[in-house]
Design a protein around this motif. Structure first.
Motif, PDB file in Angstrom:
ATOM      1  N   LYS A 212      41.897  98.699 -92.128  1.00 52.80           N
ATOM      2  CA  LYS A 212      41.031  97.617 -92.594  1.00 52.80           C
ATOM      3  C   LYS A 212      40.790  97.804 -94.087  1.00 52.80           C
ATOM      4  N   TYR A 213      41.497  96.974 -94.867  1.00 56.78           N
ATOM      5  CA  TYR A 213      41.462  97.149 -96.316  1.00 56.78           C
ATOM      6  C   TYR A 213      40.039  97.045 -96.862  1.00 56.78           C
ATOM      7  N   GLY A 214      39.662  98.052 -97.638  1.00 58.26           N
ATOM      8  CA  GLY A 214      38.345  98.064 -98.262  1.00 58.26           C
ATOM      9  C   GLY A 214      37.232  98.543 -97.354  1.00 58.26           C
ATOM     10  N   PRO A 219      41.852 102.153-101.380  1.00 55.84           N
ATOM     11  CA  PRO A 219      42.671 102.565-102.522  1.00 55.84           C
ATOM     12  C   PRO A 219      41.805 103.285-103.564  1.00 55.84           C
ATOM     13  N   LEU A 220      42.324 104.378-104.115  1.00 55.49           N
ATOM     14  CA  LEU A 220      41.580 105.153-105.111  1.00 55.49           C
ATOM     15  C   LEU A 220      42.491 105.486-106.286  1.00 55.49           C
ATOM     16  N   ILE A 221      42.252 104.848-107.427  1.00 50.67           N
ATOM     17  CA  ILE A 221      42.995 105.130-108.654  1.00 50.67           C
ATOM     18  C   ILE A 221      42.122 106.027-109.530  1.00 50.67           C
ATOM     19  N   LEU A 255      32.588 103.482-113.053  1.00 46.04           N
ATOM     20  CA  LEU A 255      31.876 104.643-113.577  1.00 46.04           C
ATOM     21  C   LEU A 255      30.799 105.066-112.578  1.00 46.04           C
ATOM     22  N   ASN A 256      30.654 106.378-112.384  1.00 43.00           N
ATOM     23  CA  ASN A 256      29.654 106.924-111.455  1.00 43.00           C
ATOM     24  C   ASN A 256      29.717 106.261-110.080  1.00 43.00           C
ATOM     25  N   PRO A 257      30.901 106.294-109.452  1.00 41.65           N
ATOM     26  CA  PRO A 257      31.053 105.581-108.181  1.00 41.65           C
ATOM     27  C   PRO A 257      30.534 106.376-106.988  1.00 41.65           C
ATOM     28  N   LYS A 258      30.260 105.644-105.919  1.00 42.30           N
ATOM     29  CA  LYS A 258      30.053 106.223-104.598  1.00 42.30           C
ATOM     30  C   LYS A 258      30.788 105.330-103.609  1.00 42.30           C
ATOM     31  N   LEU A 259      31.084 105.869-102.428  1.00 41.76           N
ATOM     32  CA  LEU A 259      31.753 105.093-101.396  1.00 41.76           C
ATOM     33  C   LEU A 259      30.923 105.165-100.117  1.00 41.76           C
ATOM     34  N   THR A 260      30.493 104.019 -99.633  1.00 40.42           N
ATOM     35  CA  THR A 260      29.747 103.948 -98.379  1.00 40.42           C
ATOM     36  C   THR A 260      30.737 103.772 -97.229  1.00 40.42           C
ATOM     37  N   VAL A 261      30.628 104.641 -96.235  1.00 43.66           N
ATOM     38  CA  VAL A 261      31.565 104.626 -95.114  1.00 43.66           C
ATOM     39  C   VAL A 261      30.796 104.648 -93.799  1.00 43.66           C
ATOM     40  N   ASN A 262      31.451 104.177 -92.756  1.00 40.94           N
ATOM     41  CA  ASN A 262      30.905 104.295 -91.413  1.00 40.94           C
ATOM     42  C   ASN A 262      31.316 105.631 -90.797  1.00 40.94           C
ATOM     43  N   GLN A 263      30.734 105.931 -89.662  1.00 41.47           N
ATOM     44  CA  GLN A 263      31.059 107.171 -88.955  1.00 41.47           C
ATOM     45  C   GLN A 263      32.375 106.964 -88.192  1.00 41.47           C
ATOM     46  N   GLU A 264      33.467 107.150 -88.901  1.00 41.29           N
ATOM     47  CA  GLU A 264      34.801 106.938 -88.347  1.00 41.29           C
ATOM     48  C   GLU A 264      35.817 107.626 -89.238  1.00 41.29           C
ATOM     49  N   LYS A 265      37.067 107.572 -88.839  1.00 41.36           N
ATOM     50  CA  LYS A 265      38.145 108.079 -89.681  1.00 41.36           C
ATOM     51  C   LYS A 265      38.408 107.074 -90.797  1.00 41.36           C
ATOM     52  N   VAL A 266      38.474 107.566 -92.019  1.00 44.34           N
ATOM     53  CA  VAL A 266      38.698 106.720 -93.191  1.00 44.34           C
ATOM     54  C   VAL A 266      39.946 107.214 -93.920  1.00 44.34           C
ATOM     55  N   ARG A 267      40.815 106.277 -94.215  1.00 42.42           N
ATOM     56  CA  ARG A 267      42.075 106.556 -94.911  1.00 42.42           C
ATOM     57  C   ARG A 267      41.890 106.333 -96.397  1.00 42.42           C
ATOM     58  N   LEU A 268      42.160 107.349 -97.179  1.00 42.62           N
ATOM     59  CA  LEU A 268      42.051 107.264 -98.629  1.00 42.62           C
ATOM     60  C   LEU A 268      43.448 107.356 -99.230  1.00 42.62           C
ATOM     61  N   ARG A 269      43.821 106.352-100.008  1.00 43.98           N
ATOM     62  CA  ARG A 269      45.125 106.354-100.680  1.00 43.98           C
ATOM     63  C   ARG A 269      44.901 106.808-102.120  1.00 43.98           C
ATOM     64  N   GLN A 350      26.179 103.511 -88.908  1.00 40.19           N
ATOM     65  CA  GLN A 350      27.023 102.657 -88.087  1.00 40.19           C
ATOM     66  C   GLN A 350      28.221 103.441 -87.551  1.00 40.19           C
ATOM     67  N   LYS A 351      28.470 103.297 -86.253  1.00 40.05           N
ATOM     68  CA  LYS A 351      29.665 103.881 -85.659  1.00 40.05           C
ATOM     69  C   LYS A 351      30.854 102.978 -85.979  1.00 40.05           C
ATOM     70  N   GLY A 352      31.944 103.578 -86.380  1.00 41.47           N
ATOM     71  CA  GLY A 352      33.140 102.802 -86.654  1.00 41.47           C
ATOM     72  C   GLY A 352      34.104 102.860 -85.494  1.00 41.47           C
TER      73      GLY A 352
END
Length: 497
Positions: A212-214, A219-221, A255-269, A350-352
């Protein structure tokens, strides 16, 4: 993995320099070796990047949610055809609150959108140069005809446009695109010209990976910059001949980023999109993650790791299981090279999706025939600052260094020859092909490198062998992907016939 950079003391350096003026070298020095290196040292080493003393990245405060690049929509309504317009343009970006920074971007002010292909697609891309300088559009990692690759020979002047067409023949992977004008690549990438390419195929779509994109496919540059007092990207002031590094970390331009994620497996490119900085990605808690892909495709099976090092232009896909990590902890992705915090994670309540990674993802292999092939091409990487060479020579657009037959597999042997400073890591990239890593100093490569690669890090005094096959014809570059080294001539050409 820390850099293996061997630096001598100033006294030792001067001693070696004095002795080298008198000593007789039994081996013929590569072009511009001895005298040029001496001249470089005479400049008080001002241009040389002392990697043990390069500026640390400032920690992300996590105050800004990570920007997710837009996915560009196809202009074609045909099922197996993709059509895009990609425009290089100038812009202004509010990287710092209340300040507009002059930047470059594709189809926008800064960086670029994600281009999405499926294996078998017929692709048509109209490229437009809306800059006030020449540029090219290089499709890093794509197996395309030489005339579509976007190397230095395919330069577009301001206002010019060109349509390229090709068929996607390679497997699922995360690639990228960026400019490649001769002598100007580093500055244009530094100022913002970079974007990602996703390829999918039947296999990747059947693996049940986070997609699920995003949301759980991110994606992480990663790039590092230095901003002047006016919060501008002043490349001429920041530029270092041995590789430009900065003290400010940006991810997807945030700048100064954070990433909000659910409680699941997350794929980082992960893409190391920096000019010269190496990153060793690690979770601050020491928890493990699983690597699922290299530059050019899926690994055969997930590889459990605690850290992974990427040199400039290398990519890796990793999966972090946030359902198994303690959400009470302050979780973050860090750069173990300097201990800096790159990307804090905020785990929601949130459960993913509840999913398992497959045991088998690919059927990548190195055949006995490939293992037993003789070395067909030798590549010697050498030097520092603007004295860098390949096989003793600097890039000449009118010289073909190697030839190779379309469809033939050959073994390239890449050696990183130490210089008077001891040497530094060179990320070696070949255009137009994905290759197999056969060995490092005669030993089998680590499991997480046993997949398709287009860039390989080569340590000082290390020899790496790769099996290379070109599917298309044309002239392709091979070079160090430290962008300042590339601009300084650490590049050659192979003609595929």
């Amino acid at each position: 993995m820390k850099r293996k950079i061997l630096l001598l003391s100033f006294i030792s350096l001067m001693t070696i320099f004095i002795l080298s003026a008198c000593a007789t070298n039994d081996e013929p020095a590569p072009e511009e070796d001895s005298d040029s290196m001496g001249e470089a040292m005479d400049h008080d080493m001002e241009g040389h990047m002392d990697h043990d003393e390069e500026p640390n990245l400032t920690d992300s405060t996590g105050e800004n949610e990570l920007e997710i690049p837009a996915a560009l929509g196809s202009e074609s309504d045909k099922e197996d055809e993709v059509a895009y317009t990609v425009r290089a343009q100038k812009g202004e970006t509010e990287i710092f609150d209340g300040t507009k920074t002059k930047t470059l971007g594709y189809n926008g002010d800064f960086l670029g959108p994600v281009l999405r292909f499926n294996k078998g697609d017929k692709v048509k891309i109209k490229t437009i140069n809306d800059l006030d300088e020449e540029t090219t559009f290089h499709w890093h990692g794509l197996e395309v005809p030489g005339e579509a690759d976007g190397g230095p020979h395919e330069s577009l002047k301001p206002g010019e446009e060109k349509v390229i067409e090709f068929e996607v023949t390679q497997e699922a992977s995360t690639l990228w695109f960026h400019p490649h004008p001769d002598g100007e690549t580093a500055e244009q990438v530094y100022n913002g010209l970079a974007g990602l390419i996703y390829i999918e195929d039947n296999n990747s779509e059947d693996l049940g990976l986070p997609d699920k994109y995003g949301e759980n496919d991110i994606p992480l540059i990663f790039q590092d910059k230095t901003f002047d007092d006016e919060k501008q990207l002043n490349y001429s002031a920041a530029m270092n001949e041995d590789g430009t590094v900065g003290d400010t970390s940006l991810i997807n331009g945030t700048l100064n980023p954070k990433l909000t994620v659910n409680q699941e497996k997350v794929r980082l490119r992960l893409l190391n999109g920096s000019n010269a900085r190496n990153y060793t990605f690690k979770l601050n808690t020491g928890d493990s993650f699983e690597q699922i892909a290299t530059d050019g495709g899926m690994l055969n099976e997930p590889e459990k790791l605690n850290e992974i090092t990427l040199t400039p232009s290398e990519r890796a896909e990793i999966v972090i299981d946030f359902s198994q990590l303690d959400a009470e902890d302050e979780l973050a992705l860090i750069n173990d090279e300097d201990g800096s915090t790159l990307l804090p994670f905020e785990v929601s309540d949130q459960k993913g999706e509840d999913s398992d990674l497959p045991d088998k993802m690919n059927d990548f292999s190195i055949t006995d025939e490939e293992k037993n092939l003789p070395v067909a091409k030798k590549v010697e990487l050498y030097g520092m600052m603007d004295k860098v060479t390949i096989n003793g020579k600097k890039f000449d657009p009118d010289r073909i260094d190697f030839t190779q037959e379309q469809g033939d597999t050959e073994v390239w042997e890449i050696y990183n020859k130490p210089d008077e400073m001891g040497g530094m890591v060179h990320p070696f990239h070949i255009h137009g092909a994905q290759y197999k890593v056969l060995s490092r100093d005669g030993e089998e490569p680590p499991k997480n490198e046993q997949g398709w690669k287009d860039t390989i890090s080569v340590e000082p005094d290390e020899t790496v062998k790769v099996a290379v096959q070109f599917k298309e014809k044309g002239v392709y570059m091979f070079h160090c992907h430290n962008l300042e080294h590339e601009d300084n001539g650490m590049m050659g050409q192979v003609k595929v016939e």
